[in-house]
Scaffold this motif. Structure first.
Motif, PDB file in Angstrom:
ATOM      1  N   GLU A  95      24.721 -26.224  17.601  1.00 61.35           N
ATOM      2  CA  GLU A  95      24.918 -27.079  16.549  1.00 61.35           C
ATOM      3  C   GLU A  95      25.971 -27.893  16.629  1.00 61.35           C
ATOM      4  O   GLU A  95      26.039 -29.090  15.884  1.00 61.35           O
ATOM      5  N   GLY A  96      27.176 -27.562  17.149  1.00 60.42           N
ATOM      6  CA  GLY A  96      28.574 -28.529  17.476  1.00 60.42           C
ATOM      7  C   GLY A  96      28.057 -29.716  18.026  1.00 60.42           C
ATOM      8  O   GLY A  96      28.702 -30.954  17.585  1.00 60.42           O
ATOM      9  N   ILE A  97      27.150 -29.481  19.326  1.00 59.77           N
ATOM     10  CA  ILE A  97      26.836 -30.633  19.949  1.00 59.77           C
ATOM     11  C   ILE A  97      25.907 -31.718  19.358  1.00 59.77           C
ATOM     12  O   ILE A  97      26.035 -32.937  19.317  1.00 59.77           O
ATOM     13  N   HIS A  98      25.199 -31.033  18.454  1.00 55.87           N
ATOM     14  CA  HIS A  98      24.155 -31.844  17.619  1.00 55.87           C
ATOM     15  C   HIS A  98      24.968 -32.812  16.691  1.00 55.87           C
ATOM     16  O   HIS A  98      24.741 -33.782  16.344  1.00 55.87           O
ATOM     17  N   ALA A  99      25.848 -32.032  15.963  1.00 51.50           N
ATOM     18  CA  ALA A  99      26.845 -32.619  14.877  1.00 51.50           C
ATOM     19  C   ALA A  99      27.490 -33.878  15.289  1.00 51.50           C
ATOM     20  O   ALA A  99      27.780 -34.893  14.970  1.00 51.50           O
ATOM     21  N   LEU A 100      28.327 -33.552  16.668  1.00 49.19           N
ATOM     22  CA  LEU A 100      28.911 -34.717  17.413  1.00 49.19           C
ATOM     23  C   LEU A 100      27.881 -35.925  17.845  1.00 49.19           C
ATOM     24  O   LEU A 100      28.341 -37.153  17.494  1.00 49.19           O
ATOM     25  N   ALA A 101      26.774 -35.563  18.148  1.00 47.87           N
ATOM     26  CA  ALA A 101      25.869 -36.705  18.549  1.00 47.87           C
ATOM     27  C   ALA A 101      25.483 -37.405  17.190  1.00 47.87           C
ATOM     28  O   ALA A 101      25.345 -38.460  17.182  1.00 47.87           O
ATOM     29  N   GLU A 102      25.387 -36.523  16.170  1.00 42.93           N
ATOM     30  CA  GLU A 102      24.833 -37.473  14.808  1.00 42.93           C
ATOM     31  C   GLU A 102      26.059 -38.528  14.211  1.00 42.93           C
ATOM     32  O   GLU A 102      25.725 -39.299  13.902  1.00 42.93           O
ATOM     33  N   THR A 103      27.478 -38.078  14.473  1.00 39.53           N
ATOM     34  CA  THR A 103      28.413 -38.731  14.108  1.00 39.53           C
ATOM     35  C   THR A 103      28.581 -39.959  14.828  1.00 39.53           C
ATOM     36  O   THR A 103      28.849 -41.166  14.410  1.00 39.53           O
ATOM     37  N   ILE A 104      28.353 -39.856  16.188  1.00 43.03           N
ATOM     38  CA  ILE A 104      28.185 -41.015  17.209  1.00 43.03           C
ATOM     39  C   ILE A 104      27.116 -41.988  16.794  1.00 43.03           C
ATOM     40  O   ILE A 104      27.224 -43.189  16.861  1.00 43.03           O
ATOM     41  N   MET A 105      25.923 -41.501  16.533  1.00 43.72           N
ATOM     42  CA  MET A 105      24.560 -42.290  16.156  1.00 43.72           C
ATOM     43  C   MET A 105      25.203 -42.855  14.945  1.00 43.72           C
ATOM     44  O   MET A 105      24.730 -43.988  14.985  1.00 43.72           O
ATOM     45  N   ASP A 106      25.731 -42.241  14.070  1.00 43.42           N
ATOM     46  CA  ASP A 106      25.860 -43.163  12.746  1.00 43.42           C
ATOM     47  C   ASP A 106      26.755 -44.018  12.844  1.00 43.42           C
ATOM     48  O   ASP A 106      26.536 -45.240  12.121  1.00 43.42           O
ATOM     49  N   ALA A 107      27.911 -43.987  13.472  1.00 43.49           N
ATOM     50  CA  ALA A 107      28.887 -44.877  13.918  1.00 43.49           C
ATOM     51  C   ALA A 107      28.239 -46.262  14.395  1.00 43.49           C
ATOM     52  O   ALA A 107      28.401 -47.328  14.250  1.00 43.49           O
ATOM     53  N   ARG A 108      27.427 -45.994  15.845  1.00 46.33           N
ATOM     54  CA  ARG A 108      27.024 -46.738  16.199  1.00 46.33           C
ATOM     55  C   ARG A 108      25.889 -47.463  15.533  1.00 46.33           C
ATOM     56  O   ARG A 108      25.732 -48.763  15.365  1.00 46.33           O
ATOM     57  N   GLU A 109      25.040 -47.046  14.566  1.00 44.84           N
ATOM     58  CA  GLU A 109      24.132 -47.506  13.652  1.00 44.84           C
ATOM     59  C   GLU A 109      24.991 -48.546  12.486  1.00 44.84           C
ATOM     60  O   GLU A 109      24.494 -49.807  12.307  1.00 44.84           O
ATOM     61  N   THR A 110      26.013 -47.728  11.981  1.00 46.44           N
ATOM     62  CA  THR A 110      26.769 -48.771  10.994  1.00 46.44           C
ATOM     63  C   THR A 110      27.391 -49.849  11.621  1.00 46.44           C
ATOM     64  O   THR A 110      27.500 -51.094  11.188  1.00 46.44           O
ATOM     65  N   LEU A 111      27.805 -49.894  13.016  1.00 49.71           N
ATOM     66  CA  LEU A 111      28.311 -51.342  13.736  1.00 49.71           C
ATOM     67  C   LEU A 111      27.337 -52.112  13.714  1.00 49.71           C
ATOM     68  O   LEU A 111      27.601 -53.283  14.256  1.00 49.71           O
ATOM     69  N   SER A 112      26.255 -51.757  14.060  1.00 49.89           N
ATOM     70  CA  SER A 112      24.912 -52.639  14.730  1.00 49.89           C
ATOM     71  C   SER A 112      24.180 -53.460  13.381  1.00 49.89           C
ATOM     72  O   SER A 112      23.724 -54.440  13.531  1.00 49.89           O
ATOM     73  N   ARG A 113      24.641 -52.853  12.208  1.00 55.10           N
ATOM     74  CA  ARG A 113      24.115 -53.365  10.875  1.00 55.10           C
ATOM     75  C   ARG A 113      24.718 -54.936  10.776  1.00 55.10           C
ATOM     76  O   ARG A 113      25.759 -55.252  11.071  1.00 55.10           O
ATOM     77  N   VAL A 114      23.796 -55.860  10.164  1.00 55.02           N
ATOM     78  CA  VAL A 114      24.110 -57.427   9.940  1.00 55.02           C
ATOM     79  C   VAL A 114      25.335 -57.167   8.893  1.00 55.02           C
ATOM     80  O   VAL A 114      26.447 -58.023   9.163  1.00 55.02           O
ATOM     81  N   GLU A 115      24.957 -56.769   7.780  1.00 57.63           N
ATOM     82  CA  GLU A 115      26.056 -56.755   6.681  1.00 57.63           C
ATOM     83  C   GLU A 115      27.183 -55.638   6.853  1.00 57.63           C
ATOM     84  O   GLU A 115      26.696 -54.416   6.929  1.00 57.63           O
ATOM     85  N   VAL A 116      27.873 -55.844   6.661  1.00 55.96           N
ATOM     86  CA  VAL A 116      29.336 -55.006   6.901  1.00 55.96           C
ATOM     87  C   VAL A 116      29.582 -54.358   5.497  1.00 55.96           C
ATOM     88  O   VAL A 116      30.162 -55.102   4.489  1.00 55.96           O
ATOM     89  N   SER A 117      29.736 -53.211   5.585  1.00 60.78           N
ATOM     90  CA  SER A 117      30.137 -52.159   4.359  1.00 60.78           C
ATOM     91  C   SER A 117      31.455 -51.516   4.897  1.00 60.78           C
ATOM     92  O   SER A 117      31.348 -50.762   5.570  1.00 60.78           O
ATOM     93  N   GLN A 118      32.453 -52.183   4.002  1.00 58.86           N
ATOM     94  CA  GLN A 118      34.113 -51.491   4.468  1.00 58.86           C
ATOM     95  C   GLN A 118      33.895 -49.849   4.396  1.00 58.86           C
ATOM     96  O   GLN A 118      34.631 -49.244   4.972  1.00 58.86           O
ATOM     97  N   GLU A 119      33.127 -49.653   3.291  1.00 58.43           N
ATOM     98  CA  GLU A 119      33.245 -48.288   2.777  1.00 58.43           C
ATOM     99  C   GLU A 119      32.545 -47.243   3.935  1.00 58.43           C
ATOM    100  O   GLU A 119      33.039 -46.354   4.266  1.00 58.43           O
TER     101      GLU A 119
END
Length: 297
Positions: A95-119
């Motif tokens: 479960e911990g490995i899965h949680a870590l993977a989720e946070t990394i994927m969320d960060a990558r997805e946030t960075l790849s968005r055209v519109e930047v949301s500072q929040e």
């Protein structure tokens, strides 16, 4: 004659053992040292990768907090590189490995968005940083510092319940839930899955209570009391432990109390001694003046 031969055979066996043992023992020692060296090397390599991973996560966090897209993308690549070949055995659960993977994927997805949301940048980078830090620090992880913040949220919920302010109670609970979302991945990495499930079941229950049009004051009281206990359990606090704690890290509080008290006594003694010497000097000067005046008269 037979006894003589038996003695000779016995001495021969002893002699062979004495000749063989210096040669055999080093061979076993060499094999053991190779295993230890191999284990030590693997542990050292993993520690180095974990440190690289944490450094990349901290730099990624700083860049995303400042809105530096280019720097954040570079640090994300460094973070992914540090994960290559990293063994999670003994560090966390599935479960911990899965949680870590989720946070990394969320960060990558946030960075790849055209519109930047500072929040979103601030939130995802904070979750990732806390998760990686939790992976590398089983004790004293950064996410544990959120205990006081979340305990204050529970206290504010209790005040809103006493005042009968349903709107305030709902708002404070949402703030509490948002704080939990920030530390959730870090907590999953560190804690047993059963503790996480229990805490999140309580969250769902209190959320339902806070959304009811008519507040069930008795149920909310019980829910908040249970939440205090579960929060302490999640953060590894004792059931009877207050929010504000004395300074820890000293094995013998009596020793330190005695030492501090000794310094205080010593300081007071020194101050008194200085005052006594000063009085003596003043007195002696006065007497010399009297003697000189006497001779002049």
């Amino acid at each position: 004659m037979s006894m003589s031969w038996r003695k000779r055979i016995g001495w021969l066996a002893v002699l062979l053992f004495l000749i063989w043992s210096p040669l055999a023992v080093p061979s076993y020692a060499r094999a053991f040292s190779v295993d230890v060296a191999a284990t030590g090397t693997a542990a050292s390599e993993r520690a180095e990768k974990l440190q690289r991973l944490e450094t990349a996560a901290e730099r990624l966090y700083n860049n995303m907090q400042q809105g530096n897209a280019q720097g954040a993308l570079l640090e994300m690549e460094s973070l992914i590189d540090a994960l290559e070949g990293l063994s999670f055995k003994g560090l966390t659960s599935v479960e911990g490995i899965h949680a870590l993977a989720e946070t990394i994927m969320d960060a990558r997805e946030t960075l790849s968005r055209v519109e930047v949301s500072q929040e979103e940048w601030i939130g995802t980078s904070a979750r990732l940083r806390l998760a990686v830090n939790s992976l590398n620090h089983q004790e004293g992880a950064l996410w544990l510092q959120y205990y006081k913040v979340m305990a204050d949220n529970l206290q504010s919920m209790e005040k809103a319940r006493v005042a009968g302010d349903a709107s305030e109670l709902k708002d404070v609970f949402q703030t509490f839930k948002e704080h939990y979302e920030v530390i959730r991945s870090a907590a999953i990495i560190t804690r047993d899955p059963s503790e996480i499930n229990k805490f999140e079941s309580w969250l769902s229950y209190v959320e339902r209570l806070s959304n009811d049009k008519t507040l069930d004051l008795g149920a909310i009281d019980q829910g908040i009391d249970l939440g205090k206990s579960l929060l302490k359990e999640l953060f590894g606090r004792r059931a009877d432990e207050p929010v504000f704690l004395p300074i820890t890290g000293y094995g013998s509080p009596w020793y330190w109390s005695t030492l501090i008290g000794g310094w205080i006594v010593l300081t007071l003694f020194y101050t008194g001694f200085r005052k006594y010497r000063g009085d003596q000097i003043v007195s002696s000067v006065g007497r010399r003046e009297d003697d000189s005046n006497h001779y002049r008269l």
